[in-house]
Design an enzyme around this catalytic site. Structure first.
Site, PDB file in Angstrom:
ATOM      1  N   LYS A  25      42.529  42.090  32.940  1.00 60.57           N
ATOM      2  CA  LYS A  25      41.886  42.308  34.230  1.00 60.57           C
ATOM      3  C   LYS A  25      42.326  43.691  34.713  1.00 60.57           C
ATOM      4  O   LYS A  25      43.482  43.902  35.043  1.00 60.57           O
ATOM      5  CB  LYS A  25      42.268  41.242  35.260  1.00 60.57           C
ATOM      6  N   LYS A  56      40.126  34.540  37.112  1.00 62.87           N
ATOM      7  CA  LYS A  56      41.073  35.655  37.078  1.00 62.87           C
ATOM      8  C   LYS A  56      42.470  35.105  37.312  1.00 62.87           C
ATOM      9  O   LYS A  56      42.683  34.236  38.159  1.00 62.87           O
ATOM     10  CB  LYS A  56      40.702  36.709  38.122  1.00 62.87           C
TER      11      LYS A  56
END
Length: 545
Positions: free
Chosen positions: A246, A411
């Site tokens: 990420k 996430k």
């Protein structure tokens, strides 16, 4: 359709609290509209003027609107502001003022729906040194012709904040009902072409037209979004998952047809001119016509730099070559939505990934697939050690769903939870901060309606508060005592200790110990957390107790 008829429909909807009744009202109107009127009505009833992918923007702020209203109603600007503050609603204030206007109407004929849209288009395409004067002239003309009720909804549309509670989901279902087509086909067509107005025209033609919809290059679609979660949860639910870094950068969508290459930001604004170096990299990396999804990061000596360095480049309009020398950018591509005329969003992620690796010779983001939780947790730690935000965990069999914040992508970041919310109001500060805003009211999304979820007053430096005052002072719609209301345009990322149930805010929730983290200039108000997402965060908290 006369604009007065549209206004009456809006007034009717504004008085409805039930979602199904609202859908019924909209669905009953759509079949009777002409092909010119239908897409305009669909966008207008959601408080939008142009398709989401369109570069056209009205650019009408509260101050210009107040001046135009004052001119038409024969009032001083200060009197207009006082009326707005008294009612707490720009539309209602304008309606009241136009009921007593002293100026003669500029035109003999009444306003029409398509005529208003034509004037809005003129406003959006007016530029140059005299643009504000020309925009003011058009707005005065509209308000001068408008009746009081028309003025209520004209004013709100000019600020793109209709406030009647109609969101995308309501209109999507109304289109399906109006033309007797499958809701899932309407939803899918909207994902592909990012314009419910045009989708309504296709629905009128029938289900075959909806099935034939394809993504179009240079009409950017909304980007697929992620929720928060854990690696353990995802492996438990899906088995083997795909894990990617990420990045602490800026999301982009890259479109290429032949030698024509363009890039769009997360907010679907074209940024091609700001990042010619990145465009050149990606254009040289494939000989195919493609639409790619990825993230640009800033690097120095091969290591990632903070998010703000990327924004400096994305916002750049002048001296771009000089900026390239100061801030090096690298694209990381992790998905593909379109290839040589074929739409790929319905393909499983594993297939899209295989296609991506075949057609792009570089800049493909690294990926690991597996169900070994300790091994995947190690990759997460490696991501943090390398300076990234964390990891993304993706379901290999999932389709690409534009604009959807689902559990097919999650996430994983360090323990402190953060959330993106719209800034809808503020309170003046105290003491040495009495001349600027000291705390900010934040809101989440609920089908196009913004619902307050709390205030944030900590985490700001004096310089940041001064900058936010400068950015927000021209967006003030109303003011009462120490409180102000903004035209919602700005998004804050805030950290918090936990989500709590609350009767103080219309969302039903509040954040405990919220703290400002950063300004999300890459995100639009439509992308902030939904009330459903906040409810899910609350439920996850309960399970972890």
């Amino acid at each position: 359709m006369d604009f007065t008829d549209f206004s009456c429909i809006c007034e009717q909807i504004e008085g409805i609290s039930g979602r199904l009744e609202m859908i019924d009202v909209i669905a009953s109107v759509l079949p009777g509209l002409s092909d010119d009127e239908l897409p305009v009505f669909v966008r207008f009833v959601m408080g939008r003027i142009f398709p989401d992918w369109s570069p056209l923007k009205l650019g009408i702020g509260p101050n210009l609107l107040y001046e135009a209203v004052g001119y038409v109603a024969g009032k001083k600007k200060e009197e207009v502001i006082a009326a707005v503050n008294e009612t707490g609603d720009v539309g209602l204030a304008v309606e009241r003022l136009l009921a007593t206007k002293t100026q003669m109407s500029f035109f003999a004929e009444s306003l029409t729906l398509t005529g208003v849209f034509s004037d809005f288009t003129r406003i959006a395409t007016t530029d140059g040194s005299r643009s504000q004067r020309e925009k003011m002239k058009i707005v005065r003309g509209l308000l001068g012709t408008a009746g009081p009720l028309d003025g209520r909804y004209l004013a709100r549309l000019l600020l793109e904040e209709l406030r009647i509670g109609v969101g995308e989901g309501n209109v999507r279902d109304a289109v399906a009902k109006a033309f007797s087509v499958d809701q899932t086909l309407v939803a899918h067509a909207y994902q592909a072409i990012n314009d419910l107005g045009r989708v309504a025209l296709l629905a009128r033609q029938g289900e075959t037209a909806l099935r034939d919809v394809r993504i179009e290059p240079f009409h950017p679609v909304k980007m697929m979004l992620a929720q928060q979660g854990t690696i353990t949860e995802m492996v438990g639910d899906h088995g083997a998952v795909a894990v990617e870094y990420k990045y602490d950068g800026t999301r982009f969508q890259f479109h290429k047809v032949g030698d024509d290459c363009r890039m769009y930001s997360r907010k679907l604004e074209e940024v091609t001119g700001a990042v010619p170096d990145v465009i050149e990299m990606l254009c040289a990396a494939t000989g195919h016509d493609v639409i790619l999804d990825g993230e640009v990061i800033a690097v120095k000596d091969g290591k990632p730099r903070p998010f703000q360095f990327v924004l400096r480049r994305f916002r750049r309009k002048h001296a771009v070559e000089e900026a390239i020398g100061r801030v090096e950018l690298v694209p990381n591509v992790f998905d593909i939505m379109y290839l040589d005329g074929e739409t790929l969003i319905d393909r499983p992620f594993t297939e899209r990934r295989a296609i991506l690796e075949t057609v792009l010779s570089g800049y493909v983001a690294p990926q690991w697939v597996g169900d070994d939780i300790p091994a995947l947790e190690k990759i997460y730690q490696e991501a943090l050690d390398a300076g990234h935000e964390g990891v993304m965990v993706k379901v290999p069999g999932a389709a690409y769903t534009p604009g959807v914040r689902g559990r097919n992508w999650i996430k994983v970041k360090p323990a402190v939870d953060t959330i993106d919310l719209a800034v809808v109001g503020a309170e003046w500060g105290e003491g040495r901060r009495a001349h600027i805003f000291g705390s900010f009211l934040l809101a989440c999304q609920d089908e196009g309606v913004l619902l307050p979820v709390g205030k944030v007053a900590t985490g700001f430096s004096d310089d940041q508060l001064a900058a936010f005052y400068a950015a927000l002072k021209d967006l003030v719609i109303a003011e009462k005592g120490k409180e102000v209301v903004f035209e919602p345009e700005i998004v804050f990322e805030v950290g918090y200790a936990e989500v709590q149930k609350s009767t103080n805010y219309t969302s039903g929730y509040a954040l405990r110990f919220p703290r400002f983290v950063r300004l999300r200039e890459d995100k639009g108000v439509a992308e902030v957390e939904t009330v459903e997402g906040i409810a899910a965060r609350y439920e996850r908290q309960l399970k972890s107790l």
